[in-house]
Design a protein around this motif. Structure first.
Motif, PDB file in Angstrom:
ATOM      1  N   ALA A 226      82.570 108.512  25.646  1.00  0.00           N
ATOM      2  CA  ALA A 226      82.803 109.916  25.981  1.00  0.00           C
ATOM      3  C   ALA A 226      84.279 110.137  26.322  1.00  0.00           C
ATOM      4  CB  ALA A 226      81.916 110.338  27.148  1.00  0.00           C
ATOM      5  N   GLU A 227      84.854 109.204  27.048  1.00  0.00           N
ATOM      6  CA  GLU A 227      86.274 109.295  27.394  1.00  0.00           C
ATOM      7  C   GLU A 227      87.143 109.210  26.138  1.00  0.00           C
ATOM      8  OE1 GLU A 227      89.526 106.844  30.090  1.00  0.00           O
ATOM      9  OE2 GLU A 227      87.407 106.414  30.332  1.00  0.00           O
ATOM     10  N   LEU A 228      86.793 108.294  25.238  1.00  0.00           N
ATOM     11  CA  LEU A 228      87.538 108.163  23.986  1.00  0.00           C
ATOM     12  C   LEU A 228      87.397 109.408  23.118  1.00  0.00           C
ATOM     13  CD1 LEU A 228      86.856 104.443  22.992  1.00  0.00           C
ATOM     14  CD2 LEU A 228      89.013 105.438  23.779  1.00  0.00           C
TER      15      LEU A 228
ATOM     16  N   LEU B 227      70.981  93.997  32.734  1.00  0.00           N
ATOM     17  CA  LEU B 227      72.405  93.748  32.520  1.00  0.00           C
ATOM     18  C   LEU B 227      72.909  94.496  31.288  1.00  0.00           C
ATOM     19  CD1 LEU B 227      74.874  92.115  33.516  1.00  0.00           C
ATOM     20  CD2 LEU B 227      74.104  90.248  32.057  1.00  0.00           C
ATOM     21  N   LEU B 228      72.118  94.456  30.219  1.00  0.00           N
ATOM     22  CA  LEU B 228      72.516  95.159  28.992  1.00  0.00           C
ATOM     23  C   LEU B 228      72.456  96.674  29.169  1.00  0.00           C
ATOM     24  CD1 LEU B 228      70.848  92.935  26.241  1.00  0.00           C
ATOM     25  CD2 LEU B 228      73.260  92.987  26.964  1.00  0.00           C
ATOM     26  N   GLU B 229      71.478  97.169  29.901  1.00  0.00           N
ATOM     27  CA  GLU B 229      71.394  98.616  30.133  1.00  0.00           C
ATOM     28  C   GLU B 229      72.579  99.119  30.955  1.00  0.00           C
ATOM     29  OE1 GLU B 229      67.509  99.036  31.882  1.00  0.00           O
ATOM     30  OE2 GLU B 229      66.545  99.316  29.927  1.00  0.00           O
ATOM     31  N   GLN B 230      72.969  98.360  31.959  1.00  0.00           N
ATOM     32  CA  GLN B 230      74.143  98.736  32.753  1.00  0.00           C
ATOM     33  C   GLN B 230      75.397  98.752  31.885  1.00  0.00           C
ATOM     34  OE1 GLN B 230      74.365  96.029  36.084  1.00  0.00           O
ATOM     35  NE2 GLN B 230      72.273  96.518  36.730  1.00  0.00           N
ATOM     36  N   HIS B 231      75.509  97.756  31.039  1.00  0.00           N
ATOM     37  CA  HIS B 231      76.673  97.698  30.152  1.00  0.00           C
ATOM     38  C   HIS B 231      76.650  98.854  29.156  1.00  0.00           C
ATOM     39  CE1 HIS B 231      80.061  96.140  28.015  1.00  0.00           C
ATOM     40  NE2 HIS B 231      79.366  96.033  26.899  1.00  0.00           N
ATOM     41  N   ARG B 232      75.466  99.164  28.633  1.00  0.00           N
ATOM     42  CA  ARG B 232      75.345 100.279  27.691  1.00  0.00           C
ATOM     43  C   ARG B 232      75.840 101.578  28.322  1.00  0.00           C
ATOM     44  NH1 ARG B 232      69.480 101.553  25.781  1.00  0.00           N
ATOM     45  NH2 ARG B 232      69.358 102.091  27.988  1.00  0.00           N
ATOM     46  N   GLU B 233      75.524 101.798  29.593  1.00  0.00           N
ATOM     47  CA  GLU B 233      75.984 103.018  30.275  1.00  0.00           C
ATOM     48  C   GLU B 233      77.504 103.041  30.399  1.00  0.00           C
ATOM     49  OE1 GLU B 233      74.229 105.769  30.781  1.00  0.00           O
ATOM     50  OE2 GLU B 233      72.724 104.574  29.711  1.00  0.00           O
ATOM     51  N   ARG B 234      78.099 101.889  30.675  1.00  0.00           N
ATOM     52  CA  ARG B 234      79.569 101.820  30.732  1.00  0.00           C
ATOM     53  C   ARG B 234      80.168 102.096  29.355  1.00  0.00           C
ATOM     54  NH1 ARG B 234      78.308  97.386  34.172  1.00  0.00           N
ATOM     55  NH2 ARG B 234      78.654  95.930  32.455  1.00  0.00           N
ATOM     56  N   VAL B 235      79.540 101.567  28.318  1.00  0.00           N
ATOM     57  CA  VAL B 235      80.022 101.802  26.945  1.00  0.00           C
ATOM     58  C   VAL B 235      79.911 103.286  26.606  1.00  0.00           C
ATOM     59  CG1 VAL B 235      79.550 101.350  24.495  1.00  0.00           C
ATOM     60  CG2 VAL B 235      79.577  99.452  26.135  1.00  0.00           C
TER      61      VAL B 235
ATOM     62  N   CYS C 100      89.699 111.988  24.414  1.00  0.00           N
ATOM     63  CA  CYS C 100      91.072 111.652  24.015  1.00  0.00           C
ATOM     64  C   CYS C 100      91.304 111.960  22.540  1.00  0.00           C
ATOM     65  CB  CYS C 100      91.358 110.180  24.282  1.00  0.00           C
ATOM     66  SG  CYS C 100      91.431 109.762  26.037  1.00  0.00           S
ATOM     67  N   LEU C 101      90.309 111.669  21.725  1.00  0.00           N
ATOM     68  CA  LEU C 101      90.411 111.955  20.294  1.00  0.00           C
ATOM     69  C   LEU C 101      90.556 113.453  20.046  1.00  0.00           C
ATOM     70  CD1 LEU C 101      90.386 110.724  17.463  1.00  0.00           C
ATOM     71  CD2 LEU C 101      87.901 110.909  17.491  1.00  0.00           C
ATOM     72  N   LEU C 102      89.837 114.254  20.800  1.00  0.00           N
ATOM     73  CA  LEU C 102      89.948 115.704  20.672  1.00  0.00           C
ATOM     74  C   LEU C 102      91.363 116.173  21.009  1.00  0.00           C
ATOM     75  CD1 LEU C 102      88.617 118.430  20.143  1.00  0.00           C
ATOM     76  CD2 LEU C 102      87.901 118.450  22.534  1.00  0.00           C
ATOM     77  N   VAL C 103      91.947 115.603  22.058  1.00  0.00           N
ATOM     78  CA  VAL C 103      93.326 115.954  22.417  1.00  0.00           C
ATOM     79  C   VAL C 103      94.276 115.578  21.284  1.00  0.00           C
ATOM     80  CG1 VAL C 103      95.235 115.391  23.990  1.00  0.00           C
ATOM     81  CG2 VAL C 103      92.949 115.834  24.902  1.00  0.00           C
ATOM     82  N   LEU C 104      94.102 114.384  20.723  1.00  0.00           N
ATOM     83  CA  LEU C 104      94.954 113.953  19.616  1.00  0.00           C
ATOM     84  C   LEU C 104      94.788 114.863  18.407  1.00  0.00           C
ATOM     85  CD1 LEU C 104      94.504 110.076  19.808  1.00  0.00           C
ATOM     86  CD2 LEU C 104      96.542 111.390  20.419  1.00  0.00           C
TER      87      LEU C 104
END
Length: 142
Positions: free
Chosen positions: A96-98, A83-91, A101-105
């Motif tokens: 990476a998405e953030l 469960l924690l490993e699956q969550h870690r992958e989502r995090v 976005c930070l690079l665009v900003l």
């Protein structure tokens, strides 16, 4: 510790603590002689962990699943780890998405900083209103 003290130490409201207890996210507290909740100090570590899960965006249904597995104890370690490993992958994906976005900003902000510099480099005063440069002493002496 009483619920007010727990609320103060965790930053959660007493209402939230009671809610977490009611849905099974935290274990029911022992009661003192006057039937008031009396929490063991060890609950602080669990609540801090829950806060981290919440901050990283774990859905409450997954937090409840993890809490139920934890409550069952030995023999659930592999499921909890999964469960924690699956969550870690989502995090990680969210990070990476953030970062994108930070690079665009950052690029946009740098562009504005460049515009500001170009504006100070460019004299917008109409030519007829510009002052003529004052001759320096060395220029007059020649």
């Amino acid at each position: 510790m009483k619920i007010g003290e727990l609320a103060k130490r965790t930053g959660l409201s007493a209402h939230t603590i009671r809610y977490y207890e009611r849905i099974g996210l935290i274990p029911y507290a022992d009661r003192d002689r006057s039937r008031q909740r009396d929490y063991d100090a060890s609950i602080l570590i669990w609540i801090e962990f829950l806060g981290r899960l919440k901050t990283t965006g774990m859905p409450i249904r997954d937090m409840l699943r993890y809490a139920a597995l934890r409550e069952r104890g030995d023999g659930t370690e592999a499921e909890r780890c999964d469960l924690l490993e699956q969550h870690r992958e989502r995090v990680r994906a969210h990070l990476a998405e953030l970062e994108a976005c930070l690079l665009v900003l950052d690029t946009k902000i740098a562009g504005y900083a460049g515009d500001q510099q170009r504006m100070t480099d460019y004299d917008a005063t109409p030519p007829e209103r510009r002052r003529k440069p004052v001759a320096t002493r060395t220029a007059r002496a020649r």
